[in-house]
Motif scaffolding. Sequence first.
Motif, PDB file in Angstrom:
ATOM      1  N   ALA A 184       0.849  -1.188   0.000  1.00  0.00           N
ATOM      2  CA  ALA A 184       0.000   0.000   0.000  1.00  0.00           C
ATOM      3  C   ALA A 184       0.885   1.237   0.000  1.00  0.00           C
ATOM      4  N   PHE A 185       0.349   2.309  -0.603  1.00  0.00           N
ATOM      5  CA  PHE A 185       1.115   3.552  -0.676  1.00  0.00           C
ATOM      6  C   PHE A 185       0.153   4.718  -0.551  1.00  0.00           C
ATOM      7  N   SER A 186       0.368   5.538   0.479  1.00  0.00           N
ATOM      8  CA  SER A 186      -0.510   6.681   0.712  1.00  0.00           C
ATOM      9  C   SER A 186      -0.018   7.873  -0.088  1.00  0.00           C
ATOM     10  N   MET A 187      -0.962   8.491  -0.815  1.00  0.00           N
ATOM     11  CA  MET A 187      -0.648   9.679  -1.600  1.00  0.00           C
ATOM     12  C   MET A 187      -1.208  10.940  -0.948  1.00  0.00           C
ATOM     13  N   VAL A 188      -1.806  10.803   0.219  1.00  0.00           N
ATOM     14  CA  VAL A 188      -2.381  11.962   0.899  1.00  0.00           C
ATOM     15  C   VAL A 188      -1.893  11.963   2.343  1.00  0.00           C
TER      16      VAL A 188
END
Length: 835
Positions: A319-323
Amino acid sequence: MAGQSSSASTATNIMLAVYEKKTTSLDLYRPLRNYISMFFSEREAQNLEDDLQTVKQYRSDLERQPDPSPTSRRDLLQKYFKALCLIETRFPISPDNDHINTVPFIVRLGCRFDRATVEGRKQAIHAFIAAAGSFAFLRDNAATKASMGTSTTVDLSVECVGMLERLMLAQAQECVFENTIAKGSTPGVCAKISRQVGLYYEEALAALSVASLKDHFDKGWIAHVQLKAALFYAEACYRYSLELHEKEEIAEEIARLKSGSSMLSEVKKSSRGAAAQLLDAISKLEANINRNLDRAVKENDRVYLMRVPSPSSLPPLPAFSMVKIMPMNEVLDASKEKMFASLVPDSSAKALSRYTEMVDDIIRTQAEKLQQGSELTRVRLKEMDLPDSILSLEGNFMLPTDLKEDVEAVQISGGPAGLAAELQQLMDLRRVNHELLVQTEELLQKEATEDAQFRSQFGTRWTRPQSSTLTKNLQDRLNRFAANLKQASDSDARIERSVRDHSALMSILDRRPIESALPALARPIMSLDANEDAIVGALKQSLRQLETLGAQRAGLEDMLKEMKRKDDVLPKLMTSTGSYEDLFRKEIAKYDPIREDIAQNIEAQEHLLLQIQAQNEEFSAVFNLEDYKASREKCYKQIQAAIAKYREIKENINEGLKFYVTLQDAITNIKQQCSDFVMTRNIQCREMIEDVQRQMAGLSFQDRKNTGSYSYPAVNQPHQRSSSQPPSDPQNVPHPRSQTSYYQPPEQSTVPAYAHPPSPYTTSQQPPPYHIPAPGAPYPPPQAQHPTGQEYGQPAYPGWRGPYYNAHGQQPGSLPRPPYTIPGPYPPHQGYYKQ
């Protein structure tokens, strides 16, 4: 393959909005002005008339609730919030008679958004992360002040604003996912972003499910958040499976698709109250997943034959958070506002700054003591090998994390028990290559035998070149392939020997769980006073006490932060008539009890660690702990050696599989060339038989000339017709048969006929799985010829996966054509086996 069209993104604009609370008419102006006039002066009240009117106007605008733009409404709420923050620091608000006790303040914040266009989605992302920052600000600064008297507002509790913070981040990340899909990003990137959307929704769902909130929100909210969490988990599985399919990792692709499909099937049972558009997105995604799952299962059953792991054994999806939360301290900070600035005397402001420094020093010093105590405990226990030795005595063995991960990777790939099946695959591939080679040589041998028979029968009339002259290049290449196959067979034998020789070493990797292979910390065979249980019990009791002290330290650290957050001394400073020093001593004294608790905790831990050290020494002596540690380390090294040997054998087997697949393709190619050569020679043979038979029947040279017959030239001689007599009138000559040229080999050679050695292969094996036309059967149409003047090596085949041959020929697109023109990676007399 199913396309990458978005499934979850069809839920566009289905978001949860946090609307403003209902409000009633409230007069702020009169209570505030009366307080200023009473405790300061009428002149001060007149000077602050503009500020009082501003607050009155803010409140009036909010109560009317007109329909301005979302941005204007947000700005108004922010201004009103900062005005309330200033009022709170300058006016004592409490039930006391000499304080302002007639204003029931309610803090509120709302948000609205629009995501109809690409630009709208970007604005929505900004709005959502700003909303998340606002809720985080409220959690850290206003949640504990959300009650007045006995009236508690649930919407501004720590639990509620925390839940809304995660919900806003989830919806912001969802907008990012929609933009990612619109830009056509790779499946791997889409999967990471989608998984993070699901994680944010899962956090919001967990917060919504607690008792203090679940009864205060509409059931549709809970259903919506639950469906979104499942939808984006399944979306991540779907996107990740697309990437796995491109890499031909079919087994994990099937497992991921099954996991996503199972999640959607389960969550649809709790879909009551959800929006129809969201349910439609779930149905579409489920259809895409099931379609790809059916395709992957069929491909695996027919081609790859991989073992499918259970979904529970798979590692978590990346998973990768962009916010991230937008810091709202600057936006909502009222410290720089000038409203009611004159009500705070300069002396009070300076006193507040000094008091704040005193509190910060206390908090910093005490927090460092707590952290040092925890670190000391960790180091001392590690030195004493606790609690691992106690766990070992009870059968709860543990491997080091990195070693356990290596063992799990080996077991997932089949482990040593699976090497036998892979060796069988090697033997099957070797047999197939051997049979292909034998069939190819038999084609040439049969043609050469027939040519020799006709040459013996017709003598000098049989003028075409001998077969051995034309097949020299083909025979050389077949011999090279046979040599490569022999070298590969030697490599296979070395691998088999290595498996046999190290089977005992590697067998430890088949233990499940692997911890069962570790040595046990056994009780002594003979005991003098039978006090082992008492020793173990005392040590375990001490460890439990140490754990309790650690939990107390964590609680004390939280209490320090909470005390600092609630410590608002400004109203007392503003109303104080005595010395600030007296007030400081009184306020700082609030921290004395917790400082004493921290000191007692650290002291108790130090005494307990000394006690544990003595108990552990007695425990080590009774249970011979040093010998146990030595045997455990020996077992660790055995597992490491087994992993290294397994990986070495596994790599050699994989190299062998790649080698045989590439060799099979090369032999199949030359077999086709030999078939084409034999077909051409058969056509020539029939034509020569007709000519020779006419000669033997007594036809004159003139007759043969009139019928268009011709003499066959010797090898490497130009083809010429006889010119001893002029040709007859073409109208009287029968239509000549079309001239058929000899088969031209890739490289003509003038060396003597190639003496073919006896075939080293027997013919008593099982019939090959390839169809060979029977003698006299019609020949298949000529197929596309490959260049024939090249050297065909056996390079590595990095793109190969799954099964190793197809008995009915390659299916289109099943395996790429190997680059035969590059040099083979296997030196002579060595094969592919790596020492």
